[in-house]
Design a protein around this motif. Sequence first.
Motif, short mmCIF file in Angstrom:
data_model
loop_
_atom_site.label_atom_id
_atom_site.label_comp_id
_atom_site.label_asym_id
_atom_site.label_seq_id
_atom_site.Cartn_x
_atom_site.Cartn_y
_atom_site.Cartn_z
N GLN A 45 -14.55 -1.61 -2.75
CA GLN A 45 -13.46 -0.97 -2.02
C GLN A 45 -12.56 -0.11 -2.91
O GLN A 45 -11.75 0.67 -2.41
N LEU A 46 -12.67 -0.29 -4.22
CA LEU A 46 -11.87 0.50 -5.16
C LEU A 46 -12.61 1.79 -5.49
O LEU A 46 -13.47 1.83 -6.35
N TYR A 83 -10.27 -10.75 -14.86
CA TYR A 83 -9.17 -11.70 -14.72
C TYR A 83 -8.88 -12.07 -13.27
O TYR A 83 -7.73 -12.30 -12.89
N LEU A 84 -9.93 -12.13 -12.45
CA LEU A 84 -9.72 -12.44 -11.03
C LEU A 84 -9.19 -13.86 -10.83
O LEU A 84 -8.35 -14.10 -9.97
N GLU A 85 -9.68 -14.79 -11.63
CA GLU A 85 -9.22 -16.17 -11.51
C GLU A 85 -7.74 -16.28 -11.87
O GLU A 85 -6.97 -16.96 -11.19
N VAL A 140 -3.79 3.32 -11.70
CA VAL A 140 -3.59 2.02 -11.03
C VAL A 140 -4.94 1.41 -10.65
O VAL A 140 -5.19 0.23 -10.87
N ASP A 141 -5.83 2.24 -10.07
CA ASP A 141 -7.14 1.74 -9.66
C ASP A 141 -7.95 1.27 -10.87
O ASP A 141 -8.70 0.29 -10.79
N GLU A 142 -7.84 1.98 -11.98
CA GLU A 142 -8.59 1.60 -13.17
C GLU A 142 -8.12 0.26 -13.71
O GLU A 142 -8.93 -0.59 -14.10
N LEU A 143 -6.80 0.05 -13.70
CA LEU A 143 -6.28 -1.23 -14.15
C LEU A 143 -6.66 -2.34 -13.18
O LEU A 143 -7.01 -3.46 -13.59
N ALA A 144 -6.60 -2.02 -11.90
CA ALA A 144 -7.00 -3.00 -10.88
C ALA A 144 -8.47 -3.40 -11.06
O ALA A 144 -8.83 -4.57 -10.93
N ARG A 145 -9.30 -2.41 -11.39
CA ARG A 145 -10.72 -2.69 -11.61
C ARG A 145 -10.92 -3.64 -12.79
O ARG A 145 -11.72 -4.58 -12.72
N ARG A 185 -2.11 -3.28 -5.45
CA ARG A 185 -3.27 -2.48 -5.03
C ARG A 185 -4.44 -3.40 -4.63
O ARG A 185 -5.11 -3.17 -3.62
N ILE A 186 -4.66 -4.43 -5.41
CA ILE A 186 -5.76 -5.36 -5.12
C ILE A 186 -5.51 -6.11 -3.82
O ILE A 186 -6.42 -6.34 -3.02
N ARG A 187 -4.25 -6.48 -3.59
CA ARG A 187 -3.93 -7.24 -2.38
C ARG A 187 -4.07 -6.41 -1.11
O ARG A 187 -4.08 -6.95 -0.01
#
Length: 473
Positions: A183-184, A201-203, A190-195, A230-232
Amino acid sequence: MELRQEQKLKQTLSQNMLQSTEILQMGQLELKEYLEDLALENPVVDMDEMRSEKSSDDKGESNEDFIRRLEELQSVDAQNRQYYQDEQDEASRFEPAERPGMDLRDALMEQILFMKISKEEFRILEYMILNLDDNGYLTEDLPLLCKELKISEEDGERMLKVLWKLEPKGTGARNLRECLLIQLEGGSEVDELARRIIEDYLEELGRNRMEIIARKLKCSMDQVLTASDRIRMLNPRPGSGFGSGKYQKYLVPDVLVVKTEGRFQIIINDETYPQLSINPYYLTLMKGEDSGEAAGYIKNKVKQAEWVCHCVEQRNRTLYLLVQEILKAQIAFFEGGRGKLTALTQRSVAEKLGMNESTISRAVREKYLQCQWGLFPLQFFFSRGSIQTCPAADAKNTPSEKAGSAGAEAVKEQIRILVAGEDKKKPYSDRILAEKLGEAGFSISRRTVAKYREAIGIADASGRKVFERKNTL
């Protein structure tokens, strides 16, 4: 001959008792289906789904009054639906699909019909779509799926990426991490950091450990918080807005508790299932002089129908007596709402009614009660265990004696209230929650607080903490 007759008698009694037990533990919809099936297979039974006006309790209540009261109670039910629908947590943030009645697989098939692909590619996509679960994830291992389709894994990966382009985005992912990454699509900072956060570091993100993420990625807290926002916005369950295509179970109250003229009234809901009666024609045949095989068959069918009607009446009578005891014990709840429950066990109710505890357990199973506070499973009113409570200590902090007990639901409700009122920048730890519960009259350990907090879906202090941001990315 005597031995054979005795065995037959025992077998008949056993079958009747088994049938009675089964009917007692049936919920509304299950009972409705059971009676409808009986009417189809038993020729002497007449099924009347239209009810005449009749008494619902000592004062009596008409069918129209019953329906009106049911509608009134249902209109205030929204606030308590969360009790038995806890799974609508994170997915509730997303708007339902434009066609919520359509199955996810049908919606995807409709999209590939208009794609310029070969028959072989269509076959592969169709097979993949049929292997999606209701959340939109591909549940079957891709190498195994390719083996079943008799294609190479390279072709499988290529067609899977085609599936990822369909709406809703994230469909066809094999895990949560992959679903979010699909979805990204943006190329912003921002998207790159979210990726990077999703990949590594999803956990930590799930546990709200923002400081750890910021330190490991060597970026500011504000940058991490912006990427987290952004992830939320992404949907972890892309198929959740569609129907599953399976049978949906609707909750129907078995009993209503309403307040009329200052007193509570118990109404057994017998409007959902049909009223059974014996066809007069077959009763006439049974009473005739014919004692042949046909008459014996009719007699057995009449006895079967009469026994089922008796079992339904007994079920409703047991349910009425059970709710009567619940009403007596939980009168504070019916007057004041959630948080007012007291300790109540099925054993104590069984003793008061002179019944076996197993009978009460069966009567509680799959049954729902509607009142002014919402729709609740009957099990809601019983404690799995009691929690000792005591009044708050006095100003000198002298210990006070135990004063009764309160149900687990009352403790959970108090935890909800405390968490709702806390400072989200400095949320209460389980130790502090235990102390505040003690001040409210609940003597409970930190470990038990953690158990109840987790049971109602509330994160720990670190998971609830809201970080203050200074600037935006």
